[in-house]
Design an enzyme around this catalytic site. Sequence first.
Site, PDB file in Angstrom:
ATOM      1  N   GLU A 194       7.498  -0.406  71.167  1.00 37.06           N
ATOM      2  CA  GLU A 194       8.843  -0.838  70.474  1.00 37.06           C
ATOM      3  C   GLU A 194      10.097   0.004  70.901  1.00 37.06           C
ATOM      4  OE1 GLU A 194       8.595  -2.009  66.118  1.00 37.06           O
ATOM      5  OE2 GLU A 194       6.628  -2.773  66.304  1.00 37.06           O
ATOM      6  N   GLU A 218       2.490   1.028  63.135  1.00 35.48           N
ATOM      7  CA  GLU A 218       3.047   1.956  62.344  1.00 35.48           C
ATOM      8  C   GLU A 218       2.196   2.414  61.163  1.00 35.48           C
ATOM      9  OE1 GLU A 218       7.136   0.770  61.712  1.00 35.48           O
ATOM     10  OE2 GLU A 218       7.633   1.206  64.105  1.00 35.48           O
TER      11      GLU A 218
END
Length: 513
Positions: free
Chosen positions: A318, A193
């Site tokens: 994810e 991220e």
Amino acid sequence: MKKQLLTISLVGLSLLAAAQNKVTINAGDGKTIINKHIYGHFAEHLGRCIYDGFYVGENNKTIPNKNGVRLDVVDALKKMKIPNLRWPGGCFADTYHWKDGIGPKAKRPSIVNTWWGGVTENNSFGTHDFLNMCELLGTEPYLAGNVGSGTVQDLTEWVQYVNFEKNSPMSNLRQQNGRATPWNVKYWGVGNEAWGCGGNMKPEYYANIYRQYSTFMNPQVGKEKIFRIASGASSDDFNWTETLMKNIPVSMVEGVAMHHYSTFGWDPGVKGSATDFTEAQYFRTMQQALKMDEFIQKHSAIMDKYDPQKKVALVVDEWGAWYEVEPGTNPGFLYQQNTMRDAILAGATLNIFHKHAERVRMANLAQAINVLQAVILTKGEKLILTPTYHVLEMYNVHQDATLLPIDIKSDDYEVGKDKLPAVSASASRDKAGKVHVSLVNLNPNKPQEITVNLKGLTAKAVTGRILTSAKIQDHNTFENLTKIKPAVFNGAKLNGDELTVTLPAVSVVVLEM
Ligand code: AHR
């Protein structure tokens, strides 16, 4: 007479309504393999995932363990067939300095886990502990490298420490720490991220950083090549994928990540309870989950422009449901229960991954134990296998099987003015020639009658397993560990090249032919 006619036409209409769901399996057309790695999991230093979940410490005398790793967890995950495990984060990965987690445990420094609860992390579970645990689980490790707060040298040395066989500063250090042979770790994340907790970078900046870091990661893993995964977009951030694909040569990247959580939003208090929810909330969760299909299609279309041969995998590393934490638990620990809603979400999402198997070749459910959409929950010596666990275990027959293309004509599941398809389905043929069909009924109020047309398949018999319960809110608890567990399914009838299936409300079914 009029009344009779009306009755006949109403009967006709309801028969028509019952025959709405049609699934056609084109059994002769399969060519794409459903990569087993889309059944991957994720273990972050977050809440009770590692400590209390996987690892209870070498000195624990009450919970059976090997080198501190819970043996009941090992058994359960092996049965589920876990192909890979991502570690040490998540957001934690970009704060993690791997050298803190090697050598004698008493000498390892303690740090603060700044992302997750501000708790002290004593580094007693480090690189050796994780990679040895992967060997115990028979799963491939996926290491997430620190790009946000680490250095190129740190990551380069980590690769050398775990993968280099011959004489080198890092392989010698590994040997001093008790491991003679390398672990040969293939899967590496280059940051996580990067647009957020991994450094708040702009995509152009990250693309350059990615190029720099990946240049120095030794490409060789034993006889294989390393698999480098670039930190990817959140849900519908298509510009992120576009920028990465435009600026990183295909020869420098094996996977581009994407994260998508099914949640009602990121503001405090808006996510709703994991167990106490209305049908409207259930419907919203399903809407969020099914967006995965559209997001994958759009990210894939961008990747196709730069990589028409589909060399680079889309790695959904994810995914899952994200609710409010269980009352009374640490908000930073993300501990949530897991109901039939999550089972249905998991079944439908895996069917979406199968559909895009050409491009989606790896995925990781967040997270394995005690965090978010967990497959296992623990409390002291007790362990719950969640409804999500059972879906992944039932679906493991699809791992590395050939995807059989299907057409689905589904009834609608309507709530207010909104609708979703009631039926989600997928089919594959395994190496032994068995065909498996996974079916999910998203409509919690109504069984689904489904006609399955088996084009190009001569089936002799059909058997099945079902996960079902009366309510979408139903779940296993530490008082009732097995309220929800798979059972034999007898609701499918074979008639020549046609199957008729009655899928109960709130159910996930896997058929075998
Ligand atoms: O899975 C929990 C967190 O969600 C991860 O650490 C992060 O990558 C994501 O935002």
